[in-house]
Motif scaffolding. Sequence first.
Motif, PDB file in Angstrom:
ATOM      1  N   ASP A  33      37.115  50.523  42.128  1.00 39.35           N
ATOM      2  CA  ASP A  33      37.780  51.123  40.726  1.00 39.35           C
ATOM      3  C   ASP A  33      37.158  50.671  39.850  1.00 39.35           C
ATOM      4  OD1 ASP A  33      39.571  51.803  38.873  1.00 39.35           O
ATOM      5  OD2 ASP A  33      41.368  51.540  40.059  1.00 39.35           O
ATOM      6  N   LYS A  34      36.345  51.632  39.211  1.00 36.58           N
ATOM      7  CA  LYS A  34      35.224  51.423  38.182  1.00 36.58           C
ATOM      8  C   LYS A  34      35.996  51.079  36.757  1.00 36.58           C
ATOM      9  CE  LYS A  34      31.360  53.682  40.335  1.00 36.58           C
ATOM     10  NZ  LYS A  34      30.383  54.549  40.209  1.00 36.58           N
ATOM     11  N   LYS A  35      37.047  51.735  36.605  1.00 34.57           N
ATOM     12  CA  LYS A  35      37.754  51.972  35.190  1.00 34.57           C
ATOM     13  C   LYS A  35      38.540  50.480  35.390  1.00 34.57           C
ATOM     14  CE  LYS A  35      41.397  54.448  32.664  1.00 34.57           C
ATOM     15  NZ  LYS A  35      42.421  55.523  32.854  1.00 34.57           N
ATOM     16  N   LYS A  36      39.033  50.057  36.380  1.00 36.00           N
ATOM     17  CA  LYS A  36      39.808  48.720  36.433  1.00 36.00           C
ATOM     18  C   LYS A  36      38.764  47.557  36.769  1.00 36.00           C
ATOM     19  CE  LYS A  36      44.123  50.952  37.348  1.00 36.00           C
ATOM     20  NZ  LYS A  36      45.276  51.027  38.225  1.00 36.00           N
ATOM     21  N   SER A  37      37.665  47.899  37.132  1.00 36.63           N
ATOM     22  CA  SER A  37      36.392  46.769  37.145  1.00 36.63           C
ATOM     23  C   SER A  37      36.560  45.958  38.329  1.00 36.63           C
ATOM     24  CB  SER A  37      36.304  46.043  35.913  1.00 36.63           C
ATOM     25  OG  SER A  37      37.528  45.141  35.494  1.00 36.63           O
ATOM     26  N   TRP A  38      37.035  46.684  39.329  1.00 38.90           N
ATOM     27  CA  TRP A  38      37.081  45.834  40.740  1.00 38.90           C
ATOM     28  C   TRP A  38      36.346  46.571  41.566  1.00 38.90           C
ATOM     29  CZ3 TRP A  38      39.488  47.808  44.750  1.00 38.90           C
ATOM     30  CH2 TRP A  38      40.680  48.569  44.489  1.00 38.90           C
ATOM     31  N   PHE A  39      35.699  45.633  42.664  1.00 49.57           N
ATOM     32  CA  PHE A  39      35.098  46.260  43.779  1.00 49.57           C
ATOM     33  C   PHE A  39      35.091  45.373  44.912  1.00 49.57           C
ATOM     34  CE2 PHE A  39      33.206  46.757  39.725  1.00 49.57           C
ATOM     35  CZ  PHE A  39      32.934  48.088  39.549  1.00 49.57           C
ATOM     36  N   ARG A  40      35.445  46.175  46.182  1.00 53.18           N
ATOM     37  CA  ARG A  40      35.739  45.416  47.353  1.00 53.18           C
ATOM     38  C   ARG A  40      35.219  45.702  48.603  1.00 53.18           C
ATOM     39  NH1 ARG A  40      37.948  49.121  50.438  1.00 53.18           N
ATOM     40  NH2 ARG A  40      40.019  49.915  50.284  1.00 53.18           N
ATOM     41  N   THR A  64      34.787  42.223  37.119  1.00 49.95           N
ATOM     42  CA  THR A  64      34.042  41.804  35.717  1.00 49.95           C
ATOM     43  C   THR A  64      34.687  42.776  34.593  1.00 49.95           C
ATOM     44  OG1 THR A  64      31.966  41.730  34.738  1.00 49.95           O
ATOM     45  CG2 THR A  64      32.456  43.704  36.230  1.00 49.95           C
ATOM     46  N   ASP A  65      34.238  42.406  33.482  1.00 47.75           N
ATOM     47  CA  ASP A  65      34.650  43.278  32.353  1.00 47.75           C
ATOM     48  C   ASP A  65      34.061  44.783  32.466  1.00 47.75           C
ATOM     49  OD1 ASP A  65      34.774  44.436  29.842  1.00 47.75           O
ATOM     50  OD2 ASP A  65      34.398  42.866  28.869  1.00 47.75           O
ATOM     51  N   PRO A  66      34.964  45.729  32.436  1.00 49.76           N
ATOM     52  CA  PRO A  66      34.638  47.280  32.520  1.00 49.76           C
ATOM     53  C   PRO A  66      33.634  47.520  31.678  1.00 49.76           C
ATOM     54  CG  PRO A  66      36.886  46.810  31.512  1.00 49.76           C
ATOM     55  CD  PRO A  66      36.542  45.810  31.953  1.00 49.76           C
ATOM     56  N   GLU A  67      33.400  47.017  30.169  1.00 50.81           N
ATOM     57  CA  GLU A  67      32.533  47.181  29.220  1.00 50.81           C
ATOM     58  C   GLU A  67      30.887  46.915  29.830  1.00 50.81           C
ATOM     59  OE1 GLU A  67      33.155  49.023  26.650  1.00 50.81           O
ATOM     60  OE2 GLU A  67      35.027  48.977  27.381  1.00 50.81           O
ATOM     61  N   THR A  68      30.845  46.089  30.726  1.00 55.10           N
ATOM     62  CA  THR A  68      29.504  45.569  31.103  1.00 55.10           C
ATOM     63  C   THR A  68      29.069  46.264  32.422  1.00 55.10           C
ATOM     64  OG1 THR A  68      30.336  43.767  32.573  1.00 55.10           O
ATOM     65  CG2 THR A  68      30.287  43.072  30.490  1.00 55.10           C
ATOM     66  N   ILE A  69      29.761  47.302  32.971  1.00 55.66           N
ATOM     67  CA  ILE A  69      29.472  48.157  34.132  1.00 55.66           C
ATOM     68  C   ILE A  69      28.561  49.196  33.778  1.00 55.66           C
ATOM     69  CG2 ILE A  69      30.056  49.193  36.136  1.00 55.66           C
ATOM     70  CD1 ILE A  69      32.802  47.489  36.095  1.00 55.66           C
ATOM     71  N   MET A  70      27.583  49.200  34.266  1.00 56.97           N
ATOM     72  CA  MET A  70      26.675  50.283  34.446  1.00 56.97           C
ATOM     73  C   MET A  70      26.820  51.454  35.558  1.00 56.97           C
ATOM     74  SD  MET A  70      23.063  48.647  33.218  1.00 56.97           S
ATOM     75  CE  MET A  70      21.926  50.141  33.402  1.00 56.97           C
ATOM     76  N   SER A  71      26.975  51.034  36.811  1.00 57.44           N
ATOM     77  CA  SER A  71      26.990  51.795  37.777  1.00 57.44           C
ATOM     78  C   SER A  71      27.572  51.002  39.159  1.00 57.44           C
ATOM     79  CB  SER A  71      25.985  52.806  38.159  1.00 57.44           C
ATOM     80  OG  SER A  71      24.926  51.791  38.454  1.00 57.44           O
ATOM     81  N   GLN A  81      43.115  43.793  41.769  1.00 61.57           N
ATOM     82  CA  GLN A  81      43.887  44.362  40.594  1.00 61.57           C
ATOM     83  C   GLN A  81      44.391  43.262  39.784  1.00 61.57           C
ATOM     84  OE1 GLN A  81      43.788  47.071  39.133  1.00 61.57           O
ATOM     85  NE2 GLN A  81      45.396  47.039  37.730  1.00 61.57           N
ATOM     86  N   ARG A  82      45.175  42.249  40.200  1.00 53.52           N
ATOM     87  CA  ARG A  82      45.693  41.350  39.485  1.00 53.52           C
ATOM     88  C   ARG A  82      44.610  40.290  38.727  1.00 53.52           C
ATOM     89  NH1 ARG A  82      49.097  41.088  43.829  1.00 53.52           N
ATOM     90  NH2 ARG A  82      48.107  39.033  44.723  1.00 53.52           N
ATOM     91  N   GLN A  83      43.435  40.075  39.563  1.00 53.90           N
ATOM     92  CA  GLN A  83      42.398  39.172  38.729  1.00 53.90           C
ATOM     93  C   GLN A  83      41.805  40.237  37.510  1.00 53.90           C
ATOM     94  OE1 GLN A  83      41.627  36.477  39.360  1.00 53.90           O
ATOM     95  NE2 GLN A  83      39.936  36.233  38.018  1.00 53.90           N
ATOM     96  N   ALA A  84      41.699  41.571  37.871  1.00 55.49           N
ATOM     97  CA  ALA A  84      41.007  42.288  36.635  1.00 55.49           C
ATOM     98  C   ALA A  84      42.078  42.199  35.474  1.00 55.49           C
ATOM     99  CB  ALA A  84      41.116  43.671  36.963  1.00 55.49           C
ATOM    100  N   GLN A  85      43.453  42.339  35.736  1.00 57.68           N
ATOM    101  CA  GLN A  85      44.387  42.183  34.684  1.00 57.68           C
ATOM    102  C   GLN A  85      44.395  40.685  34.019  1.00 57.68           C
ATOM    103  OE1 GLN A  85      47.558  43.983  37.327  1.00 57.68           O
ATOM    104  NE2 GLN A  85      48.288  44.732  34.929  1.00 57.68           N
ATOM    105  N   ILE A  86      44.070  39.736  34.736  1.00 58.38           N
ATOM    106  CA  ILE A  86      43.924  38.353  34.152  1.00 58.38           C
ATOM    107  C   ILE A  86      43.002  38.075  33.266  1.00 58.38           C
ATOM    108  CG2 ILE A  86      43.840  35.867  34.858  1.00 58.38           C
ATOM    109  CD1 ILE A  86      45.288  36.486  37.526  1.00 58.38           C
TER     110      ILE A  86
END
Length: 384
Positions: free
Chosen positions: A291-298, A314-321, A370-375
């Motif tokens: 989920d690149k928008k919510k910045s988690w990968f599993r 991670t922070d979604p602003e830091t993601i390239m691909s 998802q919770r970790q991304a929100q935290i």
Amino acid sequence: MALITFLLICINGIAQEIAVMVKNDLDFDRKEVVAVKRKHLAKLLRSHSQNDIRIQKANSHEYLPLQWIDNDGDGKVDELLFVAEVRANETEAYKLSVDSKTSSSGIMYGTYSRFIPERSDDLAWENDKVAFRVYGPKGQQEALKGIPGSTLSSGVDIWLKRVSHPVIEAWYAGHKASPGYYHTDRGEGYDPYHVGASRGTGGSGIWIKDSLQVSENFIAHRIIATGQLRTVFELDYAPWGEFGVRETKRITLDVGSNFSKFEVTVRSDKKLPNYAVGITMHRNEGKVGMDKKKSWFRHWEKIDDAYIGEGIVTDPETIMSAFAYVSKTADQSNLLVLLKPNSKIVYYAGFAWQKSGQVDDVSEWDAMLQRQAQIIAHPLEVKI
């Protein structure tokens, strides 16, 4: 990092207590470590020893566990840590006070990290939920000599535990007496996870020309802190790859969390195209989710008779691909997240094992990510 504001209460001009309000603006209950900088406690510490500082909920007489931490290694504490427990969309009141007679409440679990010279030279760390390890220079030398059991890898190994108490010391002691001891589950968990040359869970590299350049084992380490609430250490790596990458990784693990925080300082002789963080896909039999928008990968896979979920947040602003790279070469299939090659890079890597009782299926692991991304995006706010 939480925003912190205080109400200082004085008696006869001497500071006696500080009132602290902790706000949770998310729609789920949270129990997390909060850091209070020493400078905010200056007036309290001017008249009292730090050993006499206590923390409690405003409506409770029981003192909570706390931990002082020296972040820069100068011999002076920088922060006071405590665990804030706040319900969804609510605010909880806490009180820092002085009591030289009554001790803080103890807890059975905690955090721990240690350099392990008795098994080559691993560095292992854990809390009440998870355990990890990485590999040092002696292990690399032994691997190059072909010594059995040694490891040449900058990947991150994970140990599957299903108890809240520490296991590192006992498992390594068992391994010393009987090599391979921790590969068998005796009720506490075990290590069935293969890293090899892969990224394990949270290892890094540079992605270029459809291949991954990676460092070798760490060359130096520094334990910054270890205690009931947080462990912190740093790893240095020798220059590697065609870009001459030099990096230091500061790794933090808090009690109660399934995720280690990686803060990486990166320097290089040339401009970097990216900074890649990965999860091994082993034999490509697991399920990948992004989920690149919510910045988690599993990654969700079965190991022996139970499933395990590994993840990066991670922070979604830091993601390239991000993509799943499938290779026929052993240990080269990885889920890769390419981050912007800043001088300081931050990401979280962690896992949950089905037998630990924390997750039953992949949907629950996705919810945890998802919770970790929100935290990360919404740290607890601490104010009056």
